[in-house]
Write a protein that holds these residues in place. Structure first.
Motif, PDB file in Angstrom:
ATOM      1  N   THR A  57      13.454 -34.490   1.304  1.00 58.68           N
ATOM      2  CA  THR A  57      14.774 -34.286   1.047  1.00 58.68           C
ATOM      3  C   THR A  57      14.887 -32.785   0.308  1.00 58.68           C
ATOM      4  O   THR A  57      14.179 -32.543  -0.433  1.00 58.68           O
ATOM      5  CB  THR A  57      15.173 -35.315   0.270  1.00 58.68           C
ATOM      6  N   ALA A  59      17.158 -32.564  -2.041  1.00 58.71           N
ATOM      7  CA  ALA A  59      17.131 -32.890  -3.500  1.00 58.71           C
ATOM      8  C   ALA A  59      15.844 -32.846  -4.381  1.00 58.71           C
ATOM      9  O   ALA A  59      15.594 -32.251  -5.184  1.00 58.71           O
ATOM     10  CB  ALA A  59      17.570 -34.034  -3.766  1.00 58.71           C
ATOM     11  N   TYR A  60      14.795 -33.231  -3.361  1.00 58.00           N
ATOM     12  CA  TYR A  60      13.578 -33.178  -3.902  1.00 58.00           C
ATOM     13  C   TYR A  60      12.829 -31.828  -3.954  1.00 58.00           C
ATOM     14  O   TYR A  60      12.052 -31.460  -4.864  1.00 58.00           O
ATOM     15  CB  TYR A  60      12.480 -34.304  -3.186  1.00 58.00           C
ATOM     16  N   ALA A  62      14.655 -29.294  -4.542  1.00 62.04           N
ATOM     17  CA  ALA A  62      15.280 -28.805  -5.768  1.00 62.04           C
ATOM     18  C   ALA A  62      14.595 -28.889  -6.932  1.00 62.04           C
ATOM     19  O   ALA A  62      14.263 -28.134  -7.769  1.00 62.04           O
ATOM     20  CB  ALA A  62      16.708 -28.907  -5.655  1.00 62.04           C
ATOM     21  N   ARG A  63      14.177 -30.150  -7.068  1.00 59.17           N
ATOM     22  CA  ARG A  63      13.297 -30.551  -8.298  1.00 59.17           C
ATOM     23  C   ARG A  63      12.181 -30.094  -8.360  1.00 59.17           C
ATOM     24  O   ARG A  63      11.411 -29.641  -9.289  1.00 59.17           O
ATOM     25  CB  ARG A  63      13.375 -32.310  -8.284  1.00 59.17           C
ATOM     26  N   MET A  64      11.549 -29.821  -7.114  1.00 61.59           N
ATOM     27  CA  MET A  64      10.064 -29.312  -7.071  1.00 61.59           C
ATOM     28  C   MET A  64       9.973 -27.985  -7.349  1.00 61.59           C
ATOM     29  O   MET A  64       9.070 -27.655  -8.078  1.00 61.59           O
ATOM     30  CB  MET A  64       9.640 -29.634  -5.773  1.00 61.59           C
ATOM     31  N   TYR A  65      11.003 -27.157  -6.922  1.00 66.73           N
ATOM     32  CA  TYR A  65      11.032 -25.650  -7.385  1.00 66.73           C
ATOM     33  C   TYR A  65      11.984 -25.402  -8.739  1.00 66.73           C
ATOM     34  O   TYR A  65      12.113 -24.353  -9.251  1.00 66.73           O
ATOM     35  CB  TYR A  65      11.523 -24.882  -6.262  1.00 66.73           C
ATOM     36  N   GLY A  66      12.555 -26.466  -9.307  1.00 62.69           N
ATOM     37  CA  GLY A  66      13.323 -26.306 -10.433  1.00 62.69           C
ATOM     38  C   GLY A  66      14.461 -25.554 -10.356  1.00 62.69           C
ATOM     39  O   GLY A  66      14.822 -24.642 -11.007  1.00 62.69           O
ATOM     40  N   ASP A  68      18.643 -25.622  -9.004  1.00 64.06           N
ATOM     41  CA  ASP A  68      20.125 -26.377  -8.719  1.00 64.06           C
ATOM     42  C   ASP A  68      20.212 -26.749  -7.345  1.00 64.06           C
ATOM     43  O   ASP A  68      19.954 -25.769  -6.448  1.00 64.06           O
ATOM     44  CB  ASP A  68      21.226 -25.631  -9.083  1.00 64.06           C
ATOM     45  N   PRO A  69      20.358 -28.056  -6.983  1.00 63.22           N
ATOM     46  CA  PRO A  69      20.555 -28.543  -5.506  1.00 63.22           C
ATOM     47  C   PRO A  69      21.647 -27.738  -4.682  1.00 63.22           C
ATOM     48  O   PRO A  69      21.245 -27.381  -3.521  1.00 63.22           O
ATOM     49  CB  PRO A  69      20.694 -30.157  -5.776  1.00 63.22           C
TER      50      PRO A  69
END
Length: 82
Positions: A57, A59-60, A62-66, A68-69
């Motif tokens: 996803t 969203a994932y 975005a979290r993986m690369y730090g 903002d979604p």
């Protein structure tokens, strides 16, 4: 008679080498910079496409690369036009 420590002691008495100046990197021309930017954009688009095709996803990612979604969604829309 000489012993093995004499050459090592003589090296300690010498002054350290002078520091070398920092080299200036060439700025490059605009065409080279544009070519590099196109390559990075294509690589980023390929990576986002591969992750999407693998079912990851946004969203994932975005979290993986730090990041903002919302920023990543805008970037994906720019890189991967539908």
């Amino acid at each position: 008679m000489r012993n093995g420590a004499e050459p090592a002691l003589a090296a300690l008495d010498t002054a350290p080498p002078a520091p070398r100046p920092i080299r200036v990197l060439p700025a490059g021309d605009a065409a080279e910079s544009a070519t590099r930017e196109r390559l990075v954009r294509r690589l980023a688009a390929d990576r986002l496409r591969d992750l999407r095709d693998d079912g990851v996803t946004l969203a994932y990612v975005a979290r993986m690369y730090g990041v903002d979604p919302g920023d990543l969604e805008r970037l994906q829309a720019e890189l991967l036009p539908r």
